[in-house]
Design a protein around this motif. Structure first.
Motif, short mmCIF file in Angstrom:
data_model
loop_
_atom_site.label_atom_id
_atom_site.label_comp_id
_atom_site.label_asym_id
_atom_site.label_seq_id
_atom_site.Cartn_x
_atom_site.Cartn_y
_atom_site.Cartn_z
N ILE A 169 0.85 -1.18 0.00
CA ILE A 169 0.00 0.00 0.00
C ILE A 169 0.89 1.23 0.00
N GLY A 170 0.59 2.18 -0.90
CA GLY A 170 1.39 3.40 -1.00
C GLY A 170 1.39 4.23 0.26
N GLU A 171 2.52 4.90 0.50
CA GLU A 171 2.70 5.62 1.77
C GLU A 171 1.76 6.81 1.93
N ARG A 172 1.26 7.38 0.84
CA ARG A 172 0.42 8.57 0.99
C ARG A 172 -0.94 8.26 1.63
N PHE A 173 -1.35 7.01 1.60
CA PHE A 173 -2.60 6.66 2.28
C PHE A 173 -2.50 6.94 3.78
N PHE A 174 -1.28 6.92 4.33
CA PHE A 174 -1.11 7.10 5.76
C PHE A 174 -0.91 8.56 6.14
N GLU A 175 -1.05 9.44 5.17
CA GLU A 175 -0.96 10.87 5.44
C GLU A 175 -2.34 11.51 5.58
N GLY A 176 -3.30 11.15 4.71
CA GLY A 176 -4.55 11.88 4.72
C GLY A 176 -5.80 11.01 4.67
N TYR A 177 -5.66 9.72 4.95
CA TYR A 177 -6.81 8.81 4.87
C TYR A 177 -7.06 8.17 6.23
N THR A 178 -8.33 7.90 6.52
CA THR A 178 -8.69 7.24 7.76
C THR A 178 -8.38 5.75 7.67
N ASP A 179 -8.37 5.09 8.81
CA ASP A 179 -8.14 3.65 8.80
C ASP A 179 -9.24 2.92 8.03
N ALA A 180 -10.48 3.38 8.14
CA ALA A 180 -11.58 2.75 7.41
C ALA A 180 -11.38 2.89 5.91
N GLU A 181 -10.86 4.02 5.46
CA GLU A 181 -10.60 4.22 4.02
C GLU A 181 -9.43 3.35 3.56
N ILE A 182 -8.37 3.29 4.37
CA ILE A 182 -7.24 2.43 4.02
C ILE A 182 -7.69 0.98 3.95
N ALA A 183 -8.60 0.59 4.85
CA ALA A 183 -9.08 -0.79 4.87
C ALA A 183 -9.77 -1.17 3.56
N VAL A 184 -10.44 -0.23 2.92
CA VAL A 184 -11.08 -0.51 1.63
C VAL A 184 -10.02 -0.93 0.61
N VAL A 185 -8.91 -0.22 0.58
CA VAL A 185 -7.84 -0.52 -0.37
C VAL A 185 -7.16 -1.84 -0.01
N VAL A 186 -6.87 -2.04 1.28
CA VAL A 186 -6.21 -3.26 1.72
C VAL A 186 -7.10 -4.48 1.42
N ALA A 187 -8.41 -4.35 1.68
CA ALA A 187 -9.33 -5.46 1.42
C ALA A 187 -9.37 -5.81 -0.06
N HIS A 188 -9.36 -4.80 -0.92
CA HIS A 188 -9.35 -5.05 -2.38
C HIS A 188 -8.10 -5.85 -2.77
N GLU A 189 -6.94 -5.43 -2.26
CA GLU A 189 -5.70 -6.12 -2.63
C GLU A 189 -5.64 -7.51 -2.00
N LEU A 190 -6.09 -7.65 -0.77
CA LEU A 190 -6.14 -8.98 -0.15
C LEU A 190 -7.05 -9.90 -0.95
N ALA A 191 -8.14 -9.37 -1.47
CA ALA A 191 -9.05 -10.17 -2.29
C ALA A 191 -8.32 -10.73 -3.52
N HIS A 192 -7.44 -9.94 -4.13
CA HIS A 192 -6.65 -10.45 -5.25
C HIS A 192 -5.85 -11.69 -4.83
N ASN A 193 -5.23 -11.62 -3.65
CA ASN A 193 -4.44 -12.76 -3.19
C ASN A 193 -5.30 -13.97 -2.90
N ILE A 194 -6.44 -13.75 -2.24
CA ILE A 194 -7.33 -14.86 -1.92
C ILE A 194 -7.81 -15.55 -3.19
N LEU A 195 -8.10 -14.77 -4.22
CA LEU A 195 -8.62 -15.31 -5.47
C LEU A 195 -7.53 -15.74 -6.45
N ARG A 196 -6.27 -15.65 -6.02
CA ARG A 196 -5.13 -16.09 -6.82
C ARG A 196 -5.09 -15.42 -8.20
N HIS A 197 -5.41 -14.16 -8.24
CA HIS A 197 -5.50 -13.48 -9.53
C HIS A 197 -4.17 -13.41 -10.26
#
Length: 330
Positions: free
Chosen positions: A194-222
């Motif tokens: 996850i890019g470092e700028r997410f930790f400058e101006g985004y809430t944890d709930a917003e970062i979680a949306v991005v992390v969940a999307h990327e984790l989904a790629h791993n779970i689905l073996r994309h």
């Protein structure tokens, strides 16, 4: 990667950057620790709450670790002081309420052994800069049996002690802050970055949306499934079959991601809200890759899914898309 390159983006949270040859102030290291702990906390919630959706699992203990050799030689003295390194591998932070926390592991503990695997002591002053030792230690933890206590030998202010940590089973994936990449995010089947700028101006709930999307790629073996059908991710990525199949995996990751969020106790409406209000900044707006739906389309699609999820109290929810993870892309 030099220490200045590793920490410069995060320093925007704290103070002005020193000259490259100057010793970093303590604020550098605390900014890094804070960001890494935020990511680790989000990752722990997502991986443990969604273990039932994952066929590749590992012990999750909520303890981000790092190696002294991840820092440039000139910065190792200040890093050792800030993080209490007494061996090569240190505990950077501990997720509140996670198994490591409950067992009594503390930030700034150093690791002397994981189970019967001894870890190196402090490195030589001129040891090359790399993260290989950290990666080996993380793999040792990931390969342990999730249902058994994990025995950690720690060094704490000169004292050596063995602590048994009772892990929680979670999805198998590593998580890293991708420095120097702005608002980029990626997943390669094993690691979510996850890019470092997410930790400058985004809430944890917003970062979680991005992390969940990327984790989904791993779970689905994309990544593996796209490689199997020889998809081009370069200049031809948006064209023809390449674009169609990449777009299919992105849509699937959006869909599974919102279920991962809901199972972990996040408001499922946070996903459509994120794409509606922040999506244009993240995906480039008019200049986005056409392998991804527009932010408006993503928000509209996920809004309908979120409403269905919110009306279904059972957890965890396992959507049908999970069953496709072993199917070839066509």
């Amino acid at each position: 990667m030099t220490l200045t390159a590793r920490l410069l983006p995060l320093l925007l949270l704290t103070a002005a950057a020193p000259a490259p040859e100057a010793a970093p102030p303590p604020a550098f290291f605390e900014a890094l620790r804070t960001a890494d702990l935020r990511l680790a906390t989000i990752a722990y919630r997502l991986t443990t709450a969604n273990a039932a959706l994952c066929d590749r699992v590992q012990p999750q203990i909520g303890m981000p670790i790092h190696a002294l050799t991840q820092y440039g030689p000139a910065a190792r003295g200040p890093a050792a002081t800030a993080f209490g390194f007494e061996s090569l591998i240190g505990v950077e932070a501990v997720v509140a309420g996670a198994p490591a926390d409950r067992a009594g592991i503390r930030a700034n503990d150093s690791l002397a052994a994981i189970g019967d695997v001894a870890l190196p002591g402090l490195p030589a002053a001129d040891a090359p800069e790399n993260a290989a030792s950290r990666d080996i230690a993380e793999a040792t933890i990931a390969d342990a049996t999730p249902s058994r206590p994990l025995r950690l030998t720690v060094l704490r202010q000169g004292r050596r002690q063995t602590i048994a940590v009772n892990p929680v089973t979670g999805c198998r994936s590593r998580f890293e802050i991708l420095l120097g990449s702005g608002l980029d995010a990626s997943a390669d089947g094993s690691v979510v970055q996850i890019g470092e700028r997410f930790f400058e101006g985004y809430t944890d709930a917003e970062i979680a949306v991005v992390v969940a999307h990327e984790l989904a790629h791993n779970i689905l073996r994309h990544r593996t499934r796209l490689d199997a059908v020889k998809i081009n991710r370069g200049l031809l990525a948006e064209l023809g079959r390449n674009g169609r199949l990449i777009r299919e995996t992105e849509d699937q990751a959006d869909l599974l991601g919102i279920y991962l969020l809901a199972n972990a106790g996040y408001d499922p409406m946070s996903a459509p809200a994120f794409w509606r209000h922040k999506g244009g900044t993240v995906d480039g707006g008019l200049f986005r890759s056409r392998t991804h739906a527009s932010s408006k389309a993503r928000a509209d699609t996920l809004d309908a899914v979120a409403r269905t999820i919110a009306a279904t109290p059972a957890r965890p929810l396992i959507p049908p898309v999970v069953a496709t993870r072993n199917e070839p892309l066509r």
